[in-house]
Design an enzyme around this catalytic site. Structure first.
Site, short mmCIF file in Angstrom:
data_model
loop_
_atom_site.label_atom_id
_atom_site.label_comp_id
_atom_site.label_asym_id
_atom_site.label_seq_id
_atom_site.Cartn_x
_atom_site.Cartn_y
_atom_site.Cartn_z
N CYS A 78 36.68 20.96 -12.90
CA CYS A 78 37.63 21.36 -14.08
C CYS A 78 39.23 21.35 -13.83
O CYS A 78 39.64 21.90 -13.08
CB CYS A 78 37.25 23.03 -14.12
SG CYS A 78 38.40 23.83 -15.48
N CYS A 131 41.19 24.45 -14.35
CA CYS A 131 41.13 25.31 -13.22
C CYS A 131 41.95 24.96 -11.97
O CYS A 131 42.58 25.84 -11.23
CB CYS A 131 39.68 25.12 -12.67
SG CYS A 131 38.39 25.88 -13.94
#
Length: 106
Positions: A30, A33
């Site tokens: 991600c 993230c």
């Protein structure tokens, strides 16, 4: 303090261990993230004595994210005394996170 890794099996114990816990639901693939990781490290440096920051890899631990209805990552959930008090979806800068977290600190 250091940021701790938490798994499905240790999640409830982590919430019971400390008064204020910020959980980062994330995955290694991600992009956002990866962007929020250094922000959380800075938050830990600034407020680490007052809260615990825990990271849960949603790929390795599907039960807890499912229980909390995590649909997008990163999702940050703030718990105080074991109860959810705030939820943040997506990347946020350090000052935004501090504004959300600080009212819940003693």
């Amino acid at each position: 303090m250091a940021i701790v890794k938490v798994e499905d099996q240790t999640f409830k114990a982590t919430l019971e261990q400390d008064e204020v816990v910020l959980v980062d639901f994330w995955a290694p693939w991600c992009g956002p993230c990866k962007m929020i990781a250094p922000v959380l490290e800075e938050l830990d440096r600034e407020l680490g004595g007052k809260l615990t920051i825990a990271k849960m890899n949603v790929d390795d631990n599907p039960a807890t994210p499912g229980e909390f209805g995590i649909m997008s990552i990163p999702t940050l959930k703030l718990f105080k005394n074991g109860s959810e008090v705030a939820s943040i979806v997506g990347f946020r800068p350090l000052n935004d996170l501090k504004e959300i977290v600080q009212p819940h600190l003693n």
